[in-house]
Design a protein around this motif. Structure first.
Motif, PDB file in Angstrom:
ATOM      1  N   VAL A  40       0.851  -1.191   0.000  1.00  0.00           N
ATOM      2  CA  VAL A  40       0.000   0.000   0.000  1.00  0.00           C
ATOM      3  C   VAL A  40       0.881   1.234   0.000  1.00  0.00           C
ATOM      4  CG1 VAL A  40      -1.844   1.272   1.159  1.00  0.00           C
ATOM      5  CG2 VAL A  40      -1.769  -1.209   1.337  1.00  0.00           C
ATOM      6  N   ASP A  41       0.700   2.107  -0.973  1.00  0.00           N
ATOM      7  CA  ASP A  41       1.437   3.367  -1.014  1.00  0.00           C
ATOM      8  C   ASP A  41       0.961   4.288   0.106  1.00  0.00           C
ATOM      9  OD1 ASP A  41       2.658   2.371  -3.268  1.00  0.00           O
ATOM     10  OD2 ASP A  41       1.420   3.520  -4.671  1.00  0.00           O
ATOM     11  N   LYS A  42       1.850   5.173   0.564  1.00  0.00           N
ATOM     12  CA  LYS A  42       1.483   6.103   1.635  1.00  0.00           C
ATOM     13  C   LYS A  42       0.351   7.034   1.215  1.00  0.00           C
ATOM     14  CE  LYS A  42       5.905   6.195   4.102  1.00  0.00           C
ATOM     15  NZ  LYS A  42       7.031   7.042   4.595  1.00  0.00           N
ATOM     16  N   LYS A  43       0.346   7.405  -0.060  1.00  0.00           N
ATOM     17  CA  LYS A  43      -0.703   8.306  -0.553  1.00  0.00           C
ATOM     18  C   LYS A  43      -1.544   7.600  -1.610  1.00  0.00           C
ATOM     19  CE  LYS A  43       1.853  12.558   0.423  1.00  0.00           C
ATOM     20  NZ  LYS A  43       2.381  13.839  -0.144  1.00  0.00           N
ATOM     21  N   ALA A  44      -2.021   6.411  -1.281  1.00  0.00           N
ATOM     22  CA  ALA A  44      -2.871   5.654  -2.207  1.00  0.00           C
ATOM     23  C   ALA A  44      -4.122   6.454  -2.538  1.00  0.00           C
ATOM     24  CB  ALA A  44      -3.243   4.315  -1.592  1.00  0.00           C
ATOM     25  N   ASP A  88      -1.369   1.565  -5.275  1.00  0.00           N
ATOM     26  CA  ASP A  88      -2.264   2.719  -5.297  1.00  0.00           C
ATOM     27  C   ASP A  88      -3.639   2.403  -4.725  1.00  0.00           C
ATOM     28  OD1 ASP A  88      -2.502   5.558  -6.121  1.00  0.00           O
ATOM     29  OD2 ASP A  88      -4.119   4.783  -7.392  1.00  0.00           O
ATOM     30  N   GLY A  90      -5.706   1.721  -1.698  1.00  0.00           N
ATOM     31  CA  GLY A  90      -5.557   1.898  -0.258  1.00  0.00           C
ATOM     32  C   GLY A  90      -6.692   1.331   0.557  1.00  0.00           C
ATOM     33  N   THR A 116      -3.564  -4.568   2.507  1.00  0.00           N
ATOM     34  CA  THR A 116      -4.528  -3.484   2.295  1.00  0.00           C
ATOM     35  C   THR A 116      -5.714  -3.642   3.248  1.00  0.00           C
ATOM     36  OG1 THR A 116      -3.935  -3.549  -0.043  1.00  0.00           O
ATOM     37  CG2 THR A 116      -5.881  -2.260   0.553  1.00  0.00           C
TER      38      THR A 116
END
Length: 279
Positions: A40-44, A88, A90, A116
């Motif tokens: 999971v990206d930090k800014k999904a 991307d 989240g 996620t």
């Protein structure tokens, strides 16, 4: 007298699918086929809604199709794992019958190492109502929403990423839909007779995922609810508002499990991926 052949009522196909499940050495699948690596990206920016609310009547087995296993995993798990492996994404919202939520979690989600966050939403009487139910569980922070059929277990993280990137890279578009060109000759039928043969080059078979900008997708649902409009897929809600939806060409093995014979196709596709080393 006209005889209608029902392609669904075929018990032999169910027996054949059981034979494949028993005869193929699913346990020998390489790790990359058995489970994907979640991230999971930090800014999904994308939330995924996986629609698993169907009763599975056409599949012909008690309990429906979402928990039918391929290689030791429910097909719903396969679908969820693909989105779990996309940075991307989240949030994953699994839409399923309210009375079976605990069962779905215990069998298809909890035993597997998802990264996620996953929540469940109650399914509605129709696919469109189920999608709207899932949408209500998506926080405003997500700019994009990806809709996917839980019964399409062979979707890949690469296809999901490409579809999201296609929408993000086209500022004049409101959505991106995976589809593949029609390969069969199409006929227009009236009262049982052929009245036309359209050019199949302009026809594509829509699949999922379907990714939309969250704002217009919310407006599209609100408009459909207000007008009593029922679409055949999520994209049709956007289209009726004049939205622009781009097509992303997918693969034909992105199969949806609907009737028993589809299981044979899914099993064959998994075996082919296995033969190619999990590609």
């Amino acid at each position: 007298m006209t005889t209608t052949i029902d392609p669904v009522f075929t018990p032999e196909v169910l027996q054949a699918s059981q034979l494949i499940e028993e005869s193929f050495d699913w346990g020998s699948l390489p790790q990359e086929m058995v489970g994907l690596q979640g991230k999971v990206d930090k800014k999904a920016q994308t939330a995924a809604i996986i629609l698993a609310g169907g009763t599975g009547e056409r599949f012909g087995r008690d309990g429906g199709k979402q928990l039918v296993e391929i290689a030791g995993k429910p097909i719903l798990t396969w679908s969820a794992e693909a989105f779990d492996a996309v940075g991307d994404v989240g949030l994953i919202v699994v839409v399923c019958p309210e009375e079976r939520q605990s069962e779905y979690l215990v069998r298809a989600i909890d035993p597997f190492p998802f990264v996620t966050p996953i929540v469940v939403a109650p399914a509605g009487p129709t696919r469109q109502e189920s999608a709207f139910s899932g949408l209500e569980f998506v926080p405003e922070q997500f700019e994009y929403v990806a809709l996917h059929d839980g019964a399409r277990p062979l979707v890949t993280p690469e296809l999901i990423e490409h579809t999201i990137a296609t929408l993000k890279g086209n500022v004049d578009c409101d959505g991106a839909v995976v589809a593949h060109p029609a390969v069969d000759t199409l006929k227009v039928i009236e009262n049982g007779f052929i009245v036309g043969t359209p050019d199949r080059r302009v026809f594509w078979n829509a699949q999922t995922p379907q990714v939309f900008r969250a704002g217009i997708y919310r407006r599209a649902h609100a408009s459909a609810l207000s007008d009593g409009f029922v679409g055949t897929d999520d994209s049709s809600l956007i289209e009726r508002l004049g939205g622009r939806v781009r097509v992303v060409e997918g693969k034909r093995d992105n199969i949806k499990l609907t009737v028993p014979e589809d299981y044979l196709l899914l099993a064959a596709a998994v075996r082919q991926r296995y033969a190619q080393g999990g590609e």
